[in-house]
Design a protein around this motif. Structure first.
Motif, mmCIF file in Angstrom:
data_model
loop_
_atom_site.group_PDB
_atom_site.id
_atom_site.type_symbol
_atom_site.label_atom_id
_atom_site.label_comp_id
_atom_site.label_asym_id
_atom_site.label_seq_id
_atom_site.Cartn_x
_atom_site.Cartn_y
_atom_site.Cartn_z
ATOM 1 N N ARG A 70 80.266 37.402 35.665
ATOM 2 C CA ARG A 70 80.363 36.780 34.339
ATOM 3 C C ARG A 70 78.978 36.517 33.763
ATOM 4 N N LYS A 73 77.477 39.806 32.639
ATOM 5 C CA LYS A 73 78.099 40.228 31.377
ATOM 6 C C LYS A 73 77.560 39.414 30.208
ATOM 7 N N ARG A 74 77.381 38.112 30.428
ATOM 8 C CA ARG A 74 76.865 37.254 29.370
ATOM 9 C C ARG A 74 75.446 37.663 28.983
ATOM 10 N N ALA A 76 74.117 40.659 29.454
ATOM 11 C CA ALA A 76 74.190 41.982 28.808
ATOM 12 C C ALA A 76 74.639 41.840 27.354
ATOM 13 N N ARG A 77 75.615 40.962 27.105
ATOM 14 C CA ARG A 77 76.058 40.739 25.726
ATOM 15 C C ARG A 77 74.948 40.145 24.878
ATOM 16 N N ALA A 78 74.183 39.200 25.450
ATOM 17 C CA ALA A 78 73.077 38.584 24.703
ATOM 18 C C ALA A 78 72.002 39.621 24.393
ATOM 19 N N ALA A 80 72.458 42.889 24.146
ATOM 20 C CA ALA A 80 73.009 43.799 23.142
ATOM 21 C C ALA A 80 72.994 43.139 21.767
ATOM 22 N N SER A 81 73.311 41.867 21.732
ATOM 23 C CA SER A 81 73.307 41.144 20.463
ATOM 24 C C SER A 81 71.902 41.076 19.869
#
Length: 161
Positions: A70, A73-74, A76-78, A80-81
Motif C-alpha cells: 500500500r 502504491k501510494r 507511485a501514485r504521488a 505519477a501525480s
C-alpha cells in the motif's frame, strides 16, 4: 498468508477450547477417541502453542507485506501525480509561448520587438566595431586595411600584399 494464519489461530483456539471444556484426559474428535497421559498432554499443548504462534506470525507477516505494498502504491501514485502536474505546467508554458508567438506574428513589423529583447538590451558592441552612421560603403576592391583587421580578427589580409 493472512487467511492461512487466521485459520491456524482458529485451529489452535479450538484445541484450547476443547481441552478447557473436558474434565478428563479423554477426547472425542471426529469420531475418534484420544486419551493422553501427562507427557502426551504436554506435547499436545506445545504443538498447539506452536500452531498458535505460527498463525500469529503469518498474520503479522502478511499485514506488514500488505502495508508495504500500500505504501509503495501510494508513493507511485504521488510520483505519477507530480509528474502529471509537471507535464501540465510545461504544457501551459508552451501554450503561453505559442499564443505569444501567434500574437507577435499578427502584429505589424514596425511594432514587433525582437524575440530576444532582453539579450539585445544587455549586449554592448565595442566602439571600434560600430560603423559611423555617416560612413558610406567602400567600393569593392578598395577596402581599407582597418576593416580587414576587424573582419579577420586583427590579422592582415594576406591577399592584399
Amino acid at each position: 498468508m493472512i487467511l492461512l494464519g487466521l485459520l491456524l489461530v482458529l485451529l489452535a483456539g479450538g484445541a484450547i477450547a476443547l481441552v478447557a471444556a473436558e474434565e478428563t484426559s479423554r477426547y472425542i474428535l471426529f469420531g475418534y477417541t484420544f486419551e493422553f497421559n501427562s507427557f502426551g498432554m504436554f506435547i499436545a499443548g506445545a504443538v498447539t502453542t506452536a500452531v498458535l504462534l505460527l498463525g500469529i506470525a503469518m498474520i503479522s507477516s502478511g499485514s506488514r507485506r500488505s502495508a508495504k505494498r500500500r505504501r509503495q502504491k501510494r508513493v507511485a501514485r504521488a510520483e505519477a501525480s507530480s509528474r502529471v502536474a509537471r507535464l501540465e505546467e510545461e504544457k501551459r508554458e508552451l501554450e503561453r509561448k505559442l499564443q505569444h508567438e501567434q500574437t507577435a506574428a499578427h502584429e505589424p513589423e514596425h511594432v514587433r520587438e525582437p524575440e530576444n529583447m532582453r539579450e539585445t538590451q544587455n549586449l554592448r558592441v565595442p566602439q571600434q566595431v560600430r560603423a559611423p552612421e555617416h560612413a558610406s560603403r567602400p567600393e569593392p576592391g578598395h577596402e581599407s586595411e582597418s576593416t580587414d583587421r576587424l573582419v579577420a580578427g586583427g590579422a592582415e589580409n594576406p591577399r592584399r600584399r
